[in-house]
Write a protein that holds these residues in place. Structure first.
Motif, PDB file in Angstrom:
ATOM      1  N   GLN A  19       0.835  -1.207   0.000  1.00  0.00           N
ATOM      2  CA  GLN A  19       0.000   0.000   0.000  1.00  0.00           C
ATOM      3  C   GLN A  19       0.867   1.254   0.000  1.00  0.00           C
ATOM      4  O   GLN A  19       0.592   2.213  -0.736  1.00  0.00           O
ATOM      5  CB  GLN A  19      -0.922  -0.005   1.227  1.00  0.00           C
ATOM      6  CG  GLN A  19      -2.054  -1.015   1.155  1.00  0.00           C
ATOM      7  CD  GLN A  19      -2.964  -0.955   2.364  1.00  0.00           C
ATOM      8  OE1 GLN A  19      -4.131  -1.334   2.286  1.00  0.00           O
ATOM      9  NE2 GLN A  19      -2.459  -0.517   3.504  1.00  0.00           N
ATOM     10  N   ASP A  20       1.899   1.259   0.838  1.00  0.00           N
ATOM     11  CA  ASP A  20       2.797   2.421   0.877  1.00  0.00           C
ATOM     12  C   ASP A  20       3.460   2.638  -0.482  1.00  0.00           C
ATOM     13  O   ASP A  20       3.559   3.774  -0.975  1.00  0.00           O
ATOM     14  CB  ASP A  20       3.879   2.229   1.950  1.00  0.00           C
ATOM     15  CG  ASP A  20       3.330   2.350   3.367  1.00  0.00           C
ATOM     16  OD1 ASP A  20       2.309   3.049   3.546  1.00  0.00           O
ATOM     17  OD2 ASP A  20       3.914   1.751   4.274  1.00  0.00           O
ATOM     18  N   LEU A  21       3.930   1.554  -1.081  1.00  0.00           N
ATOM     19  CA  LEU A  21       4.627   1.665  -2.361  1.00  0.00           C
ATOM     20  C   LEU A  21       3.676   2.083  -3.480  1.00  0.00           C
ATOM     21  O   LEU A  21       4.067   2.807  -4.404  1.00  0.00           O
ATOM     22  CB  LEU A  21       5.295   0.335  -2.712  1.00  0.00           C
ATOM     23  CG  LEU A  21       6.448  -0.084  -1.800  1.00  0.00           C
ATOM     24  CD1 LEU A  21       6.897  -1.498  -2.131  1.00  0.00           C
ATOM     25  CD2 LEU A  21       7.615   0.900  -1.919  1.00  0.00           C
ATOM     26  N   ALA A  22       2.419   1.649  -3.380  1.00  0.00           N
ATOM     27  CA  ALA A  22       1.446   1.975  -4.421  1.00  0.00           C
ATOM     28  C   ALA A  22       1.200   3.477  -4.526  1.00  0.00           C
ATOM     29  O   ALA A  22       0.830   3.986  -5.591  1.00  0.00           O
ATOM     30  CB  ALA A  22       0.132   1.252  -4.157  1.00  0.00           C
ATOM     31  N   VAL A  23       1.411   4.204  -3.413  1.00  0.00           N
ATOM     32  CA  VAL A  23       1.155   5.653  -3.432  1.00  0.00           C
ATOM     33  C   VAL A  23       2.438   6.475  -3.408  1.00  0.00           C
ATOM     34  O   VAL A  23       2.384   7.702  -3.356  1.00  0.00           O
ATOM     35  CB  VAL A  23       0.268   6.069  -2.237  1.00  0.00           C
ATOM     36  CG1 VAL A  23      -1.067   5.347  -2.291  1.00  0.00           C
ATOM     37  CG2 VAL A  23       0.959   5.795  -0.901  1.00  0.00           C
ATOM     38  N   SER A  24       3.589   5.811  -3.449  1.00  0.00           N
ATOM     39  CA  SER A  24       4.842   6.574  -3.295  1.00  0.00           C
ATOM     40  C   SER A  24       5.905   6.221  -4.334  1.00  0.00           C
ATOM     41  O   SER A  24       7.043   6.678  -4.225  1.00  0.00           O
ATOM     42  CB  SER A  24       5.421   6.352  -1.894  1.00  0.00           C
ATOM     43  OG  SER A  24       5.783   4.991  -1.705  1.00  0.00           O
ATOM     44  N   THR A  25       5.570   5.420  -5.342  1.00  0.00           N
ATOM     45  CA  THR A  25       6.559   5.056  -6.355  1.00  0.00           C
ATOM     46  C   THR A  25       6.132   5.565  -7.723  1.00  0.00           C
ATOM     47  O   THR A  25       4.937   5.800  -7.979  1.00  0.00           O
ATOM     48  CB  THR A  25       6.764   3.536  -6.425  1.00  0.00           C
ATOM     49  OG1 THR A  25       5.500   2.906  -6.658  1.00  0.00           O
ATOM     50  CG2 THR A  25       7.340   3.001  -5.123  1.00  0.00           C
ATOM     51  N   ASP A  26       7.097   5.713  -8.615  1.00  0.00           N
ATOM     52  CA  ASP A  26       6.822   6.201  -9.967  1.00  0.00           C
ATOM     53  C   ASP A  26       7.717   5.469 -10.963  1.00  0.00           C
ATOM     54  O   ASP A  26       8.611   6.064 -11.570  1.00  0.00           O
ATOM     55  CB  ASP A  26       7.060   7.718 -10.045  1.00  0.00           C
ATOM     56  CG  ASP A  26       6.649   8.286 -11.393  1.00  0.00           C
ATOM     57  OD1 ASP A  26       5.810   7.672 -12.073  1.00  0.00           O
ATOM     58  OD2 ASP A  26       7.196   9.353 -11.771  1.00  0.00           O
ATOM     59  N   PRO A  27       7.491   4.164 -11.151  1.00  0.00           N
ATOM     60  CA  PRO A  27       8.328   3.387 -12.069  1.00  0.00           C
ATOM     61  C   PRO A  27       7.907   3.626 -13.528  1.00  0.00           C
ATOM     62  O   PRO A  27       6.941   4.351 -13.800  1.00  0.00           O
ATOM     63  CB  PRO A  27       8.058   1.946 -11.645  1.00  0.00           C
ATOM     64  CG  PRO A  27       6.652   1.982 -11.144  1.00  0.00           C
ATOM     65  CD  PRO A  27       6.494   3.324 -10.472  1.00  0.00           C
ATOM     66  N   ASP A  28       8.613   2.964 -14.440  1.00  0.00           N
ATOM     67  CA  ASP A  28       8.257   3.083 -15.858  1.00  0.00           C
ATOM     68  C   ASP A  28       7.042   2.202 -16.161  1.00  0.00           C
ATOM     69  O   ASP A  28       6.596   1.410 -15.333  1.00  0.00           O
ATOM     70  CB  ASP A  28       9.448   2.705 -16.746  1.00  0.00           C
ATOM     71  CG  ASP A  28      10.003   1.325 -16.411  1.00  0.00           C
ATOM     72  OD1 ASP A  28       9.208   0.411 -16.095  1.00  0.00           O
ATOM     73  OD2 ASP A  28      11.241   1.157 -16.456  1.00  0.00           O
ATOM     74  N   ASP A  29       6.504   2.349 -17.362  1.00  0.00           N
ATOM     75  CA  ASP A  29       5.289   1.629 -17.733  1.00  0.00           C
ATOM     76  C   ASP A  29       5.470   0.115 -17.680  1.00  0.00           C
ATOM     77  O   ASP A  29       4.548  -0.614 -17.283  1.00  0.00           O
ATOM     78  CB  ASP A  29       4.845   2.044 -19.139  1.00  0.00           C
ATOM     79  CG  ASP A  29       4.239   3.441 -19.163  1.00  0.00           C
ATOM     80  OD1 ASP A  29       3.873   3.934 -18.072  1.00  0.00           O
ATOM     81  OD2 ASP A  29       4.117   4.036 -20.252  1.00  0.00           O
ATOM     82  N   ALA A  30       6.647  -0.354 -18.086  1.00  0.00           N
ATOM     83  CA  ALA A  30       6.882  -1.794 -18.077  1.00  0.00           C
ATOM     84  C   ALA A  30       6.794  -2.357 -16.659  1.00  0.00           C
ATOM     85  O   ALA A  30       6.264  -3.452 -16.434  1.00  0.00           O
ATOM     86  CB  ALA A  30       8.246  -2.112 -18.693  1.00  0.00           C
ATOM     87  N   THR A  31       7.316  -1.595 -15.694  1.00  0.00           N
ATOM     88  CA  THR A  31       7.263  -2.041 -14.304  1.00  0.00           C
ATOM     89  C   THR A  31       5.828  -2.034 -13.785  1.00  0.00           C
ATOM     90  O   THR A  31       5.415  -2.948 -13.058  1.00  0.00           O
ATOM     91  CB  THR A  31       8.157  -1.161 -13.422  1.00  0.00           C
ATOM     92  OG1 THR A  31       9.497  -1.194 -13.919  1.00  0.00           O
ATOM     93  CG2 THR A  31       8.152  -1.646 -11.979  1.00  0.00           C
ATOM     94  N   TRP A  32       5.062  -1.007 -14.166  1.00  0.00           N
ATOM     95  CA  TRP A  32       3.651  -0.977 -13.771  1.00  0.00           C
ATOM     96  C   TRP A  32       2.909  -2.184 -14.343  1.00  0.00           C
ATOM     97  O   TRP A  32       2.089  -2.812 -13.665  1.00  0.00           O
ATOM     98  CB  TRP A  32       2.975   0.308 -14.235  1.00  0.00           C
ATOM     99  CG  TRP A  32       3.191   1.519 -13.386  1.00  0.00           C
ATOM    100  CD1 TRP A  32       3.632   2.745 -13.791  1.00  0.00           C
ATOM    101  CD2 TRP A  32       2.944   1.639 -11.972  1.00  0.00           C
ATOM    102  NE1 TRP A  32       3.688   3.620 -12.733  1.00  0.00           N
ATOM    103  CE2 TRP A  32       3.264   2.964 -11.600  1.00  0.00           C
ATOM    104  CE3 TRP A  32       2.489   0.767 -10.977  1.00  0.00           C
ATOM    105  CZ2 TRP A  32       3.154   3.434 -10.288  1.00  0.00           C
ATOM    106  CZ3 TRP A  32       2.375   1.231  -9.669  1.00  0.00           C
ATOM    107  CH2 TRP A  32       2.705   2.544  -9.336  1.00  0.00           C
ATOM    108  N   ASP A  33       3.176  -2.501 -15.598  1.00  0.00           N
ATOM    109  CA  ASP A  33       2.526  -3.652 -16.223  1.00  0.00           C
ATOM    110  C   ASP A  33       2.878  -4.945 -15.487  1.00  0.00           C
ATOM    111  O   ASP A  33       2.014  -5.795 -15.240  1.00  0.00           O
ATOM    112  CB  ASP A  33       2.946  -3.760 -17.692  1.00  0.00           C
ATOM    113  CG  ASP A  33       2.260  -2.731 -18.582  1.00  0.00           C
ATOM    114  OD1 ASP A  33       1.185  -2.241 -18.184  1.00  0.00           O
ATOM    115  OD2 ASP A  33       2.805  -2.424 -19.659  1.00  0.00           O
TER     116      ASP A  33
END
Length: 225
Positions: free
Chosen positions: A55-69
């Motif tokens: 939950q913490d990481l979901a609101v505090s990270t900004d990876p690239d699109d591939a990482t989100w996928d």
């Protein structure tokens, strides 16, 4: 008022004071399940801890699109894994594990009960990044959640019957910080029949008052959900 009417009112009042005499299933009011402490295996504690960090990481990270996928695919796989095991309220362990922060419920902040008795309750913990509302301060909407949780625990600790929140008033005195040890305390200030008036306070390590609450918990009548 006639003697007959006074007698009827008195009888009605006595039934309200002892709802079990009128409704033997009062503890299952409105379909409430019987909540008993759960003792899940260590895997549940590991899972909840990992989910809180997620939950913490979901609101505090900004990876690239591939990482989100990739993250989305893994989350979807987790959903597929757990979906067949959905259980009714009062059966799933979440919210029923007193030994775990937040009773093992992801809805509640990971706080621990440090006092639980008829004279009041106390909970201690911290707010993580997940609870930020802006400018690294705890979201204002989170504090009513904590105070409402506290009110429920106060009612249970005092041995009062099943109640619901009739009103909850929160005064914000100072900004509530994240990643800081805090304490919330609550107690019954007064009672009036079905009503329990509860006061609460949230303080920081220097004992500064961050917020305070006043609430009314109203005992349910037979048949009320």
């Amino acid at each position: 008022m006639s003697d007959r009417k006074r007698g009827e009112a008195g009888r009605r009042g006595s039934r309200t004071d002892q709802p079990q005499t009128e409704d033997p299933d009062y503890q299952h009011h409105g379909g409430f399940p019987r909540y008993e402490a759960a003792e899940p295996g260590p895997g549940f504690a590991r899972f909840v801890a990992a989910m809180r960090r997620l939950q913490d990481l979901a609101v505090s990270t900004d990876p690239d699109d591939a990482t989100w996928d990739s993250a989305a695919e893994r989350a979807e796989e987790l959903v597929k894994l757990l979906d067949p095991f959905q259980a009714p309220e009062g059966v799933a362990p979440a919210g029923r594990v007193p030994s775990m922060p937040g009773l093992g419920s992801l809805l509640m902040p990971p706080w621990t009960m440090t006092k639980f008795g008829p004279d009041g309750v106390e909970m201690r913990g911290e707010f993580s990044r997940f609870y930020v509302g802006g400018n690294m301060a705890v979201h204002g909407g989170v504090l009513p959640l904590v105070f409402d949780w506290m009110c429920g625990m106060v009612v249970v600790a005092a041995g009062r019957p099943i109640s619901r929140t009739a009103f909850l008033h929160v005064d914000y005195r100072k900004i509530t910080p994240i990643d800081t040890p805090l304490v919330v305390r609550g107690r019954i200030a007064s009672t009036e029949g079905r009503k329990a008036f509860i006061t609460g306070e949230l303080r920081d390590p220097d004992d500064a008052l961050l917020a305070e609450s006043n609430a009314l918990m109203l005992r349910l009548l037979p048949g009320q959900p």
